[in-house]
Design a protein around this motif. Structure first.
Motif: not given
Length: 495
Positions: A27-31, A55-63, A73-78, A383-390
């Motif tokens: 079920q990866p959100d893949v394009q 595992i909670v994850s966020s993965v992005t690959v760009r040109k 895959a979950n690119a906008d997940r913090k 800090s574990h409170k830091n969050k960002v998306t891939s």
């Protein structure tokens, strides 16, 4: 800001990639555009592995050429970025302070010299230089001695007012405070060697004779540290159980455990409580070594130097572009926090975390990052409170390629499998295979139950891809999966 968000880009000097993640299998959100279908299949296979299910994850690959996303895959997940947050810190610092920025430390006086006596106070004023070492204080002492001073009828004063008085960022746990990665931040601080772990001393415990305590040395030697040595030298072949830790809230370091004969013992970079007092103590020893004595009523104290104080000598650090190597290659948390406070001081006249993090946020917004995707309360990633998306991390890595300081930025990143620690850095012992060695140039990140990797990778076809893999919540390290994805990107044909 110097650069704008456009499709233009610089040719990458070195490239890199890596990955970790967790997605529900199937079920990866893949394009993926067609040239990258093989890469997509191989990454999905790794992501579907049973070890990754929790595992909670966020993965992005760009040109790198256009910024186009070719895998997500979950690119906008913090997710907690750990030390990959330093990518934003370093970029903001290069833009805000400039590649040639140098930290300054000054020796001043409010008195005058008569017949070998300095009638007045001697000040050591800092701007948070993390590269200041004992040899630099020795040089200050030499300058004073050459001016004829043999005695000081005044106080030895540390001026650390460049930064505020808050010395630890919110993410530092009490249990971390003894370790080099959680050093206190001060406008006046000292490093024990050229790793530049400011605010620490190197404590070395070596075996002696059976039944005797280990021999303990400290670099640099300082009187503000009290050593309690409870260690024991044991016969060869026994387990090395040495422990070197500072008691919380004190400058007392306790050494316990067994030191086997024939072993190297143990060496630790231990933080000091009050880096300003530490710097002054070492400086006083430097002065003494040059034959300069203080009046019996003189004190070692901390306060701001008067505006009319005369500068006797000053020392400047290496430029920021050169500091990027020990900072980013070795993932130095102290450098990150010092740079944040320095940015706040330079832009808003406020050497605090609040001001520094404000500069970082405003920098991100100015180049087109989305502030809602970033949450951070420090500049190092502790800090574990830091969050960002891939997605945002890869967007940052795409946008900075347009900056005039991009060369300084990228040369600071660790390079996969390269033996020299000031090249390989935290990737020195990872991705060492022939197909990936030297192909991945990326910032690592690691906290308890958190692993991350973000940077550039050179593919089998010579294309540069930008990637970010963020993971949290794992019971075991996710590094094998991350490195597997990095390998997939580096070795899968993309055309």
């Amino acid at each position: 800001m110097v650069f704008k968000r456009t499709a233009m880009f610089f040719v990458a000097v070195i490239m890199s990639f890596a990955a970790v993640f967790t997605v529900i299998p199937g079920q990866p959100d893949v394009q993926a555009s067609s040239p990258y279908e093989s890469m997509e299949r191989n990454i999905n296979a790794t992501m579907a592995d049973s070890s990754m299910k929790s595992i909670v994850s966020s993965v992005t690959v760009r040109k790198a050429s256009t910024g186009e996303i070719v895998y997500e895959a979950n690119a906008d997940r913090k997710v907690t970025p750990a030390s990959t947050l330093k990518l934003l810190t370093s970029a903001a610092a290069l833009e805000t302070l400039g590649e040639e920025y140098r930290f300054t430390t000054e020796m001043l006086t409010d008195g005058s010299i008569e017949k070998g006596v300095l009638n007045g106070n001697l000040y050591l004023r800092g701007q948070g230089d993390p590269t200041l070492m004992k040899k630099d204080l020795d040089q200050f002492a030499t300058v004073l001695a050459k001016s004829g001073v043999k005695k000081i009828n005044g106080d030895l004063v540390g001026d650390d007012s460049w930064f505020d008085a808050i010395r630890l960022s919110p993410g530092i746990d009490k249990s971390d405070e003894t370790f080099y990665y959680a050093a206190q931040i001060s406008g006046l601080t000292l490093s024990p060697n050229t790793d530049y772990d400011a605010g620490t001393v190197i404590v070395n415990a070596r075996p002696t004779k059976k039944g005797y305590k280990a021999k303990v040395t400290m670099t640099p030697d300082t009187g503000i540290i009290t050593i309690i040595n409870k260690s024991n030298t044991v016969p060869k072949g026994h387990k090395n159980t040495l422990s070197i830790k500072r008691k919380h809230g004190t400058n007392t370091i306790v050494i316990t455990g067994n030191a086997p004969i024939g072993s190297a013992g143990k060496k630790e970079w231990v933080t000091v409580s009050n880096p300003t007092a530490y710097s002054l103590d070492v400086f006083k020893k430097s002065l003494g070594s040059k034959g300069i004595k203080f009046n019996k009523s003189s004190k070692v104290t901390r306060r701001e130097a008067p505006q009319n104080a005369d500068i006797i000598s000053s020392r400047q650090s290496m430029p920021l572009k050169k500091l990027m190597r020990p900072f980013m290659k070795l993932s130095n948390n102290t450098h990150a926090e010092i740079l944040a406070k320095t940015m706040g001081k330079q832009l808003y006249g406020d050497g605090s975390w609040n001001a520094g993090l404000r500069v970082m946020r405003e920098f991100g917004q100015s180049i087109g990052l989305h502030s809602a995707a970033w949450d951070f309360e420090d500049a190092s990633g502790m800090s574990h409170k830091n969050k960002v998306t891939s997605a945002e991390l890869t967007e940052l890595l795409f946008l900075v390629r347009q900056a005039p300081w991009y060369g300084s930025f990228v040369q600071g990143l660790p390079v996969s499998g390269m033996n020299d620690r000031f090249i390989g850095g935290t990737l020195k012992n990872r991705l060492t295979g022939a197909t990936v060695k030297g192909k991945v140039v990326a910032k690592t990140g690691s906290l308890n139950h958190v692993n991350a990797l973000a940077g550039y990778v050179e593919t089998r076809n010579g294309e540069t891809l930008i990637f970010s893999v963020l993971t949290q919540g794992q019971k075991k390290t996710a590094l094998p999966a991350i490195d597997q994805i990095a390998t997939i990107i580096a070795t899968t044909p993309t055309n």
